[in-house]
Design a protein around this motif. Structure first.
Motif, mmCIF file in Angstrom:
data_model
loop_
_atom_site.group_PDB
_atom_site.id
_atom_site.type_symbol
_atom_site.label_atom_id
_atom_site.label_comp_id
_atom_site.label_asym_id
_atom_site.label_seq_id
_atom_site.Cartn_x
_atom_site.Cartn_y
_atom_site.Cartn_z
ATOM 1 N N UNK A 36 -0.970 7.542 49.813
ATOM 2 C CA UNK A 36 -1.448 7.851 51.158
ATOM 3 C C UNK A 36 -1.184 9.331 51.417
ATOM 4 N N UNK A 37 -2.224 10.049 51.828
ATOM 5 C CA UNK A 37 -2.133 11.489 52.016
ATOM 6 C C UNK A 37 -2.554 11.851 53.426
ATOM 7 N N UNK A 38 -1.804 12.763 54.027
ATOM 8 C CA UNK A 38 -2.135 13.253 55.359
ATOM 9 C C UNK A 38 -1.219 14.396 55.758
ATOM 10 N N UNK A 39 -1.722 15.307 56.539
ATOM 11 C CA UNK A 39 -0.950 16.458 57.019
ATOM 12 C C UNK A 39 -0.330 17.268 55.883
ATOM 13 N N UNK A 40 -1.035 17.372 54.761
ATOM 14 C CA UNK A 40 -0.573 18.202 53.657
ATOM 15 C C UNK A 40 0.514 17.588 52.788
ATOM 16 N N UNK A 41 0.812 16.309 52.954
ATOM 17 C CA UNK A 41 1.808 15.655 52.109
ATOM 18 C C UNK A 41 1.311 14.276 51.697
ATOM 19 N N UNK A 42 1.962 13.712 50.691
ATOM 20 C CA UNK A 42 1.556 12.401 50.168
ATOM 21 C C UNK A 42 2.765 11.506 49.986
ATOM 22 N N UNK A 43 2.494 10.214 50.089
ATOM 23 C CA UNK A 43 3.489 9.196 49.789
ATOM 24 C C UNK A 43 2.867 8.274 48.755
ATOM 25 N N UNK A 44 3.596 8.052 47.667
ATOM 26 C CA UNK A 44 3.149 7.177 46.606
ATOM 27 C C UNK A 44 3.916 5.872 46.724
ATOM 28 N N UNK A 45 3.191 4.772 46.784
ATOM 29 C CA UNK A 45 3.823 3.461 46.935
ATOM 30 C C UNK A 45 3.559 2.632 45.691
ATOM 31 N N UNK A 46 4.609 2.010 45.171
ATOM 32 C CA UNK A 46 4.516 1.189 43.966
ATOM 33 C C UNK A 46 5.064 -0.190 44.298
ATOM 34 N N UNK A 47 4.245 -1.218 44.086
ATOM 35 C CA UNK A 47 4.619 -2.601 44.380
ATOM 36 C C UNK A 47 4.532 -3.417 43.094
ATOM 37 N N UNK A 48 5.666 -3.895 42.622
ATOM 38 C CA UNK A 48 5.685 -4.775 41.452
ATOM 39 C C UNK A 48 5.537 -6.202 41.947
ATOM 40 N N UNK A 49 4.392 -6.809 41.715
ATOM 41 C CA UNK A 49 4.106 -8.154 42.188
ATOM 42 C C UNK A 49 4.457 -9.218 41.158
ATOM 43 N N UNK A 50 5.096 -8.794 40.072
ATOM 44 C CA UNK A 50 5.496 -9.701 38.999
ATOM 45 C C UNK A 50 6.979 -10.048 39.189
ATOM 46 N N UNK A 51 7.412 -11.106 38.573
ATOM 47 C CA UNK A 51 8.801 -11.528 38.689
ATOM 48 C C UNK A 51 9.762 -10.782 37.781
#
Length: 70
Positions: A36-51
């Motif tokens: 997600x990017x906005x206002x000149x910065x980004x956030x990277x999100x990582x979701x492990x949906x495995x057990x």
């Protein structure tokens, strides 16, 4: 608690609510990665949906340093 920390991070990251979101294909189908990017910065999100843990390589833009928010 973990949930309280997650809520604080979410409220503090304006990119999550107001930025643009792009999903990244990083390999394992059970791992969801989006930026997600906005206002000149980004956030990277990582979701492990495995057990179980998964290994993946996430491409970062030059000059960026990852930071664990949780």
């Amino acid at each position: 608690s973990w949930t309280q920390r997650a809520v604080r991070v979410r409220r503090g990251c304006h990119e999550l609510g107001r930025g643009t979101c792009r999903f990244l294909d990083v390999g394992p189908r059970e791992v969801l990665v989006h930026r997600c990017t906005g206002n000149g910065s980004s956030v990277l999100l990582v979701h492990n949906l495995c057990g179980s843990p998964r290994h993946l390589v996430v491409p970062l833009e030059p000059g960026t340093e990852p930071e664990d928010l949780l």
